[in-house]
Each structure stands twice: as C-alpha cells, then as structure tokens.
Design an enzyme around this catalytic site. Structure first.
Site, PDB file in Angstrom:
ATOM      1  N   TYR A   1      -1.975 -19.291   8.914  1.00 34.67           N
ATOM      2  CA  TYR A   1      -2.031 -18.060   8.100  1.00 34.67           C
ATOM      3  C   TYR A   1      -1.347 -18.265   6.742  1.00 34.67           C
ATOM      4  O   TYR A   1      -1.884 -17.873   5.698  1.00 34.67           O
ATOM      5  CB  TYR A   1      -1.370 -16.921   8.900  1.00 34.67           C
ATOM      6  CG  TYR A   1      -1.107 -15.672   8.098  1.00 34.67           C
ATOM      7  CD1 TYR A   1      -2.104 -14.723   7.888  1.00 34.67           C
ATOM      8  CD2 TYR A   1       0.156 -15.436   7.540  1.00 34.67           C
ATOM      9  CE1 TYR A   1      -1.847 -13.571   7.141  1.00 34.67           C
ATOM     10  CE2 TYR A   1       0.410 -14.292   6.796  1.00 34.67           C
ATOM     11  CZ  TYR A   1      -0.588 -13.371   6.598  1.00 34.67           C
ATOM     12  OH  TYR A   1      -0.349 -12.240   5.859  1.00 34.67           O
TER      13      TYR A   1
ATOM     14  N   VAL B   1      -0.487 -10.003  -2.767  1.00 29.43           N
ATOM     15  CA  VAL B   1       0.798  -9.845  -3.456  1.00 29.43           C
ATOM     16  C   VAL B   1       1.003 -10.857  -4.591  1.00 29.43           C
ATOM     17  O   VAL B   1       1.992 -10.784  -5.307  1.00 29.43           O
ATOM     18  CB  VAL B   1       2.015  -9.876  -2.487  1.00 29.43           C
ATOM     19  CG1 VAL B   1       2.023  -8.667  -1.582  1.00 29.43           C
ATOM     20  CG2 VAL B   1       2.076 -11.173  -1.703  1.00 29.43           C
TER      21      VAL B   1
ATOM     22  N   LYS C   1      -7.494 -12.833   3.558  1.00 31.61           N
ATOM     23  CA  LYS C   1      -7.840 -12.137   4.810  1.00 31.61           C
ATOM     24  C   LYS C   1      -9.344 -11.821   4.859  1.00 31.61           C
ATOM     25  O   LYS C   1      -9.929 -11.742   5.938  1.00 31.61           O
ATOM     26  CB  LYS C   1      -7.020 -10.846   4.945  1.00 31.61           C
ATOM     27  CG  LYS C   1      -5.500 -11.103   5.155  1.00 31.61           C
ATOM     28  CD  LYS C   1      -4.714  -9.811   5.157  1.00 31.61           C
ATOM     29  CE  LYS C   1      -3.291  -9.934   5.684  1.00 31.61           C
ATOM     30  NZ  LYS C   1      -2.264 -10.311   4.745  1.00 31.61           N
TER      31      LYS C   1
ATOM     32  N   SER D   1      -3.127 -12.127   0.295  1.00 29.23           N
ATOM     33  CA  SER D   1      -3.915 -11.383   1.288  1.00 29.23           C
ATOM     34  C   SER D   1      -5.409 -11.308   0.998  1.00 29.23           C
ATOM     35  O   SER D   1      -6.170 -10.854   1.852  1.00 29.23           O
ATOM     36  CB  SER D   1      -3.373  -9.961   1.435  1.00 29.23           C
ATOM     37  OG  SER D   1      -2.295  -9.987   2.320  1.00 29.23           O
TER      38      SER D   1
ATOM     39  N   TYR E   1      -3.768  -1.466   1.819  1.00 30.84           N
ATOM     40  CA  TYR E   1      -2.655  -0.984   2.648  1.00 30.84           C
ATOM     41  C   TYR E   1      -2.563   0.541   2.594  1.00 30.84           C
ATOM     42  O   TYR E   1      -3.586   1.215   2.674  1.00 30.84           O
ATOM     43  CB  TYR E   1      -1.337  -1.666   2.221  1.00 30.84           C
ATOM     44  CG  TYR E   1      -1.486  -3.151   2.097  1.00 30.84           C
ATOM     45  CD1 TYR E   1      -1.865  -3.897   3.212  1.00 30.84           C
ATOM     46  CD2 TYR E   1      -1.300  -3.821   0.903  1.00 30.84           C
ATOM     47  CE1 TYR E   1      -2.026  -5.275   3.129  1.00 30.84           C
ATOM     48  CE2 TYR E   1      -1.461  -5.185   0.812  1.00 30.84           C
ATOM     49  CZ  TYR E   1      -1.832  -5.898   1.923  1.00 30.84           C
ATOM     50  OH  TYR E   1      -2.006  -7.247   1.836  1.00 30.84           O
TER      51      TYR E   1
HETATM   52  N1  GLU Z   1       1.267 -13.758   2.626  1.00 33.28           N
HETATM   53  C1  GLU Z   1       1.674 -12.395   2.477  1.00 33.28           C
HETATM   54  C2  GLU Z   1       2.478 -11.955   3.681  1.00 33.28           C
HETATM   55  O1  GLU Z   1       2.087 -12.203   4.785  1.00 33.28           O
HETATM   56  C3  GLU Z   1       0.467 -11.560   2.280  1.00 33.28           C
HETATM   57  C4  GLU Z   1       0.776 -10.177   1.857  1.00 33.28           C
HETATM   58  C5  GLU Z   1      -0.140  -9.684   0.767  1.00 33.28           C
HETATM   59  O2  GLU Z   1      -0.682 -10.433  -0.031  1.00 33.28           O
HETATM   60  O3  GLU Z   1      -0.310  -8.465   0.701  1.00 33.28           O
HETATM   61  O4  GLU Z   1       3.490 -11.368   3.531  1.00 33.28           O
END
Ligand code: GLU
Length: 304
Positions: A188, A258, A66, A63, A240
């Site tokens: 993505y 993650v 992002k 993430s 989050y």
């Molecule tokens: N690629 C992960 C997903 O979409 C990203 C989540 C993350 O890194 O927090 O579940």
C-alpha cells in the site's frame, strides 16, 4: 470561452492564492515539497491536451493510487468484492478507526485508507510481484514508462503509518483481512508513493472518461459497468468527509491525495488533473478544489 483561455485565466487567478492550508507533513518527505507548486492538465477523449504551470513535475500521488488499485482488482473479483468493502460515503477522515469498529471491520468504501487496505490485501493474494504489476498497470494507463515509486516516501510512510497498521489489524480481528499486515501495508505504501505529473495523471484517468476503454491504446481497462461504478464511488467518496462539498462545488467524480493532487473526469468528455500541495483540514488541496470548481462553472459542463 475556449478551453485554453479558461485554464489560463483560472491559473492566473489562483497563482498567488497561497497560505490558506498546509503541505502534508505526517509523512516527513512530503513536507519538503514547495507549497507554491501549481499545475493543471486536461485531456479530452478526442485527443486534445492542455497544460499549464508545473505540469511536467512529478509529485506523490498518494491516495489517487486507490483508484488505480481498485481498477486493477475490480475485473478480477466479482460482486463479492462489495461484501468486504462498502460503497457509501464515510463522512469520516481518511484514516479514521472509529467507524470500522462499530461496522465490524467492513470499511465504508475503497477510497478511505481502510477500504484501500482491503483492496491491496486482495491484490497481494492474487497477484505475484504486485508492486511491479501496479507500476506496469499505471504506466500502461498513462502510455508512459517514466513513472516510478519513490522508495524514500514508501519507507517513511511504512515507518510512520501506525494508524494504517492499526486499521489492518482491526480488520484482521474481524476476519476481513487475509494477508500479512506488514506485507500488505508495505505494498500500500509503495502504491501511494508513486510519483506522476499532472500531465501523466490526466492521461492515466482517461479510461474513466471513456467507458473503461483507454483511448490512448484502445484497450479495455475495465468493463463499462466497472467504469460506471468507479466513477460513482469517486463522486460520492473521493474526497473523504468533503465529498459532498466537492460534488456540490465541482460536479465531477474525482479523487484527491495528500500530495496535493486531484484528478477528476467528465464521462464522455475529459479528464483533468490539478496539483497544488497546500491542503485544507480535510486533507484535500484547497486550490485544487477551487480550480476545479471554476473549471466546471466557466466551461458550463459537469456531470449534472
Ligand atoms: N498514504 C496516505 C496515508 O495512508 C494516503 C492518504 C491520502 O492521500 O489521502 O495516510
């Protein structure tokens, strides 16, 4: 205490601090990563570098990507971007569907999965050969061409990513998603699968510590206003449903993934990347957060 000593003492303090979380396994290849990996990299805007631990080893940025895709899109779209995605903390897990239903398909912010999917949808619409361009963008930020996608991770996330597909379909039902779901999710998943070391990540985030200008190249990546906005959203939404706690303990805008990575900045001063794959229940690296909390406390500076 000087920077080098602070980083070394934090590293030594947490080197054995394992077993309080779990390496992500919902994307199967991520589960293969050794839990004891640990790295810290700091870059200052005036050119100093500090590294310790597994700082040359690459890991899945997940993430953290992002932030890169938002920085790429922001200069292409004006303020109407914020009609499709909000800028409020979600207070929900990264892949939650619930809020999206009662908020009519408008994700709370670009750093939860639904928000990042909206960003990717808009990039797919605007940028031909998007995956090549994203890689080029990230390499440019880090000043390093040795950055690649991990195709195994991207394919695995695509196959297992039913919640992401559900988020995209739900947003499409509300008219907040234009592209083909399979194409956008594939893009993505590729962006999430980028592998970088903490050394590369700290460099790649320097532009956010420097008003949008990459001090490595002198190039304006985003305008000062977008740099301010991206940092503000990282501070309020980068972790989050643990974003408030991170701001309270660490006091820096940042973003987790993650794969166990966290990158954070102190505008005007520095960027720092930490990697430790064991995650807490919120999907954030607990040792990464502890490292950053001690870093700002011992250094005596944060954004506050
Ligand atoms: N690629 C992960 C997903 O979409 C990203 C989540 C993350 O890194 O927090 O579940």
């Amino acid at each position: 205490m000087e920077m080098e000593k602070i980083i070394k003492s934090i590293y030594e303090n947490y080197a054995g601090d394992l077993g309080r979380g779990k390496v992500a396994d919902y994307i199967p290849p991520l589960a293969k990563v050794s839990p004891d990996k640990y790295a810290i990299s700091v870059c200052t805007v005036d050119g100093k570098r500090y590294n310790i631990g597994d700082y040359t080893e690459k890991f899945s940025i997940q993430s953290i990507s992002k932030v890169f895709t938002l920085a790429m899109l922001a200069p292409m779209v004006g303020k109407e971007l914020w009609e499709s995605v909000g800028k409020e903390p979600s207070g929900s897990p990264f892949n939650s569907l619930v809020q999206l239903e009662y908020e009519k398909g408008i994700p709370r912010n670009p750093f939860i999965n639904a928000g990042a999917l909206v960003i990717t949808d808009k990039l797919v619409e605007r940028v031909p050969d998007l995956n090549d361009k994203v890689l080029e963008f990230v390499r440019g930020l880090a000043g390093d061409d040795d950055i690649f996608y991990n195709r195994e991770v991207a394919a695995s996330e695509y196959v297992t990513g039913e919640r992401n597909k559900a988020l995209a379909h739900l947003m499409k039902s509300f008219g907040n998603f234009k592209g083909k779901v399979s194409q956008v999710i594939s893009a993505y998943c590729h962006h999430c699968s980028i592998e970088m070391s903490t050394e590369q990540l700290a460099k790649a985030f320097l532009f956010l510590a420097n008003g949008g200008v990459n001090p490595l190249s002198g190039e304006a990546v985003v305008g000062t206003r977008d740099a301010k906005r991206i940092n503000a959203i990282m501070l309020t939404c980068g972790f989050y449903d643990e974003s408030g706690d991170f701001a309270y303990r660490v006091g820096m805008p940042g973003k987790s993934g993650v794969g166990g990575g966290i990158v954070a900045v102190i505008p005007g001063k520095l960027s720092i990347a930490v990697w430790s794959p064991e995650l807490n229940v919120h999907g954030n690296s607990y040792r990464g957060i502890a490292t950053l909390a001690d870093f700002t406390t011992e250094l005596g500076i944060s954004v506050f």
